[in-house]
Design an enzyme around this catalytic site. Structure first.
Site, PDB file in Angstrom:
ATOM      1  N   GLY A  21      82.873 -36.475  27.634  1.00 51.88           N
ATOM      2  CA  GLY A  21      81.693 -36.185  28.445  1.00 51.88           C
ATOM      3  C   GLY A  21      80.552 -35.604  27.643  1.00 51.88           C
ATOM      4  N   SER A  38      78.296 -38.667  19.001  1.00 51.34           N
ATOM      5  CA  SER A  38      79.019 -39.938  19.084  1.00 51.34           C
ATOM      6  C   SER A  38      80.484 -39.711  19.430  1.00 51.34           C
ATOM      7  CB  SER A  38      78.899 -40.700  17.762  1.00 51.34           C
ATOM      8  OG  SER A  38      79.684 -41.869  17.777  1.00 51.34           O
ATOM      9  N   HIS A  96      77.706 -46.061  23.225  1.00 49.27           N
ATOM     10  CA  HIS A  96      78.961 -46.418  23.881  1.00 49.27           C
ATOM     11  C   HIS A  96      79.003 -45.965  25.345  1.00 49.27           C
ATOM     12  CE1 HIS A  96      80.123 -42.278  22.501  1.00 49.27           C
ATOM     13  NE2 HIS A  96      80.752 -42.269  23.662  1.00 49.27           N
ATOM     14  N   ASP A 153      75.641 -46.268  17.196  1.00 49.26           N
ATOM     15  CA  ASP A 153      76.039 -45.631  18.453  1.00 49.26           C
ATOM     16  C   ASP A 153      74.834 -44.901  19.031  1.00 49.26           C
ATOM     17  OD1 ASP A 153      77.456 -44.840  20.623  1.00 49.26           O
ATOM     18  OD2 ASP A 153      78.778 -43.441  19.573  1.00 49.26           O
ATOM     19  N   SER A 197      79.568 -36.911  24.876  1.00 50.53           N
ATOM     20  CA  SER A 197      78.926 -38.030  24.181  1.00 50.53           C
ATOM     21  C   SER A 197      77.448 -38.159  24.547  1.00 50.53           C
ATOM     22  CB  SER A 197      79.625 -39.339  24.536  1.00 50.53           C
ATOM     23  OG  SER A 197      80.753 -39.537  23.743  1.00 50.53           O
TER      24      SER A 197
END
Length: 384
Positions: free
Chosen positions: A336, A353, A228, A256, A338
């Site tokens: 942030g 994720s 993402h 993801d 992720s």
């Protein structure tokens, strides 16, 4: 490209010690990183401190738990092969320091115990529960359903709903359809899950447009991260704002995960940043930790935090769509983080994720398992 912070200097030194065998001006010595020493390293004081902080353990308890979890991971693989279709799932039990293996056939218990695990007799096999979950994965879930996974402890499919939405007609209809396919246990969560994007060393920040995410793990030719965070073809800037690479592949929702190929001037190292909380961690492989095992996360916003593996193969229902085959943890994360690294001991586990909550009040976070990403793109993990 020169990295000037102490952590980045240590990473540079580690790269040189592993790949070049020479010193670089201004960089820390490889000997300053405990994990860089020859032989299998013991747990660092910093890692034990983080586990004490986040898991409520003493340093000696944390060290013993890491040893027990490594043994459990080895036994889990052997147990799956030994009992075949009678396998009902397994999990690490922190209270005993042993793996528990569920079986549907009492005749298989002795063989599992001979491997060094405890047993539990259950009604449903892991394969049958996985089939029930796969049927559920084919449904469109309402926003009040946060996700679903197979829980080996409950020997059931667990459907997690957002608190206050349990009696909503759409949620009740989804749960009824789930129950028609197999055993279901309901659980609640305080908030709906959300991704952790905001706006090649594991945990380091990178930028795509005005979005900041975190590097997961170095692979030969680049790094893996969350899907993402960018689409195939998107340009990536590094922590210092310079051109770093390009998304070569990306999948979200459904999955993801993503693969970023890096430009010349950047390099890959088998390291996850400890952000000063623990020494930077060497990555030595990607053996999957069992449910119940301790696990830690590195990300560019909240840095280093630890917790436990809560569930595997969970479907997470984000507002953008469902993501499948996720692992749920008790580790906190924020925007942030992720794409950042989940690691257990020195074994890569996956890329961050999303989740709910934060690192002040607590929460839960999901990651996409690393081995699935490597297989999807044909990548090789950079290991020490």
């Amino acid at each position: 490209m020169q990295r000037t912070t102490p952590l980045r200097a240590a990473v540079t030194a580690l790269l040189l010690g592993l790949a070049l065998g020479a010193a670089q001006t201004g960089a820390a010595k490889a000997s300053e990183i405990p994990e860089a020493r020859a032989g299998q390293p013991s747990a660092s004081a910093g890692l034990l401190d983080a586990m004490r902080r986040d898991l409520g353990l003493t340093a000696s308890q944390a060290e013993e738990r890491l040893r027990a979890e490594k043994t459990a991971a080895d036994i889990e693989k052997a147990a799956k092969e030994a009992v075949g279709g009678a396998y009902g799932g397994s999990w690490f039990e922190p209270a005993t320091g042993r793996l528990v293996v569920a079986v549907t056939d009492r005749a298989e218990e002795a063989e599992v115990r001979a491997l060094g695990a405890d047993t539990r007799l259950v009604r449903h096999s892991a394969a049958s529960l996985d089939r029930a979950k796969a049927r559920l994965d084919g449904l469109d879930a309402p926003a009040g359903v946060a996700g679903w996974h197979v829980d080996p402890r409950a020997n059931s499919l667990v459907v997690t709903v957002v608190r206050g939405e349990r009696e909503a007609p759409s949620v009740r209809a989804f749960v009824d359809r789930a129950r028609a396919g197999g055993p279901v246990t309901l659980a609640e969560t305080a908030e709906a899950p959300r991704t952790h994007a905001a706006g090649t060393v594991g945990g380091d920040p990178y930028y795509t447009g005005n979005v900041r995410c975190s590097i997961g793990f170095s692979v030969y030719g680049g790094f893996v991260t969350a899907g993402h965070c960018g689409r195939a073809g998107d340009a990536v800037r590094g922590w210092d704002g310079s051109a770093m690479g390009t998304f070569r592949g990306s999948s979200f929702p459904g999955n993801d995960y993503a693969y970023v190929g890096i430009h010349s001037g950047w390099w890959t190292v088998p390291v996850v940043l400890g952000w000063g909380t623990v020494p930077d961690r060497l990555v030595r492989g990607s053996a999957e930790a069992p449910v119940g095992a301790s696990i830690c996360r590195s990300g560019s916003t909240t840095h280093w935090h630890c917790g436990s593996v809560l569930a595997k193969n969970e479907t997470v229902n984000y507002s953008q769509g469902a993501v499948y085959q996720m692992t749920k943890t008790s580790v906190c994360a924020e925007g942030g983080d992720s794409g950042g690294s989940f690691i257990s001991g020195d074994q890569a586990q996956g890329v961050t994720s999303g989740g709910w909550g934060n690192c002040s009040s607590g929460g839960q976070t999901w990651f996409q398992p690393i081995n699935e990403i490597l297989g999807r793109y044909g990548l090789t993990l950079h290991t020490a």
